[in-house]
Design an enzyme around this catalytic site. Structure first.
Site, PDB file in Angstrom:
ATOM      1  N   LYS A 124      -7.856  -2.536  -6.190  1.00 18.53           N
ATOM      2  CA  LYS A 124      -7.427  -3.628  -5.310  1.00 18.53           C
ATOM      3  C   LYS A 124      -8.499  -4.704  -5.406  1.00 18.53           C
ATOM      4  CE  LYS A 124      -5.813  -4.741  -0.623  1.00 18.53           C
ATOM      5  NZ  LYS A 124      -4.437  -5.157  -0.909  1.00 18.53           N
ATOM      6  N   GLU A 138      -3.235  -3.184  -6.737  1.00 20.01           N
ATOM      7  CA  GLU A 138      -2.571  -3.719  -5.542  1.00 20.01           C
ATOM      8  C   GLU A 138      -2.988  -5.163  -5.295  1.00 20.01           C
ATOM      9  OE1 GLU A 138      -1.999  -2.865  -0.739  1.00 20.01           O
ATOM     10  OE2 GLU A 138      -3.073  -1.405  -1.980  1.00 20.01           O
ATOM     11  N   THR A 192      -8.632  -8.471   2.303  1.00 15.38           N
ATOM     12  CA  THR A 192      -9.080  -9.279   3.431  1.00 15.38           C
ATOM     13  C   THR A 192      -8.873  -8.497   4.734  1.00 15.38           C
ATOM     14  OG1 THR A 192      -6.936 -10.364   3.690  1.00 15.38           O
ATOM     15  CG2 THR A 192      -8.519 -11.403   2.192  1.00 15.38           C
ATOM     16  N   THR A 202       0.835  -1.209   0.000  1.00 17.74           N
ATOM     17  CA  THR A 202       0.000   0.000   0.000  1.00 17.74           C
ATOM     18  C   THR A 202       0.864   1.250   0.000  1.00 17.74           C
ATOM     19  OG1 THR A 202      -1.728  -1.211   1.196  1.00 17.74           O
ATOM     20  CG2 THR A 202      -1.911   1.183   1.149  1.00 17.74           C
TER      21      THR A 202
END
Length: 202
Positions: free
Chosen positions: A38, A114, A42, A17
């Site tokens: 992204k 990402e 999770t 990130t």
């Protein structure tokens, strides 16, 4: 120039990130309209923390990136685990992710994607993050740590990308074991590689 850049890493908590933030600002300073995606996050309880932070940044730099958090983080799972585990009985639709990527690309000059965890993190039983990079036809930016053990992790990840014939650059995130990196890991890197790139120098 590539339309999509996929930020991946040797493992979790290596700085993906942070790297996304660096690359988003880097390309924005070059006058490009930036976007962010992204596919899976999770450890989400209310809002995806990584996705929300990057979406706020991108919207400041590129107001035409008029999308919601569900657009840029379509799969959100509560359990902080590999997507294969965190999704439980849910199916990750790869065609849907590819379509979503293509939609987001229309709203920017370059899309920063990402990943989740490292290259071999499973999405499905036989489908891993590295396969998602290949499916997206994106150029990879591999982020590697500076901690003890980084040489092994870096070489294994570079070989995996090479074996999949994925175009990539790699950057050292000088963070963990920063004070000992120059003595413990850097001597091999300088001997083995022609060039070293550091994330903080972007």
């Amino acid at each position: 120039m590539e339309k999509s850049i996929f930020i991946t890493a040797t493992n979790t908590d290596v700085g993906k990130t942070y790297a996304c933030e660096k690359f988003i600002n880097f390309y924005a300073k070059k006058g490009l309209k930036v976007g962010y995606f992204k596919p899976i996050e999770t450890g989400v309880t209310e809002l995806p923390l990584d996705g929300s932070k990057m979406l706020n940044l991108v919207k400041k730099l590129n107001p035409s990136f008029d999308v919601s958090i569900k657009d840029i983080v379509p799969y959100q799972f509560e359990l902080p685990a590999a997507p294969f585990v965190a999704k439980k009985d849910k199916k990750i639709d790869l065609d849907f992710l590819l379509e979503k990527k293509q939609e987001l690309e229309k709203k920017c000059d370059i899309l920063i994607i990402e990943g989740a965890g490292g290259l071999m993190v499973p999405l499905e039983k036989e489908f891993f993050i590295i396969d998602l990079i290949k499916l997206f036809k994106a150029k990879a930016k591999l982020i590697t740590p500076s901690k003890l053990g980084c040489i092994n992790d870096t070489l294994l990840s570079l070989k995996a990308l090479e074996d999949k014939d994925i175009e990539f650059d790699w950057y050292i995130n000088l963070f963990l074991d920063k004070d000992s990196f120059e003595e413990v890991s850097l001597p091999f890197y300088k001997e083995y590689f022609k060039e070293l790139k550091y994330l903080h120098e972007l």
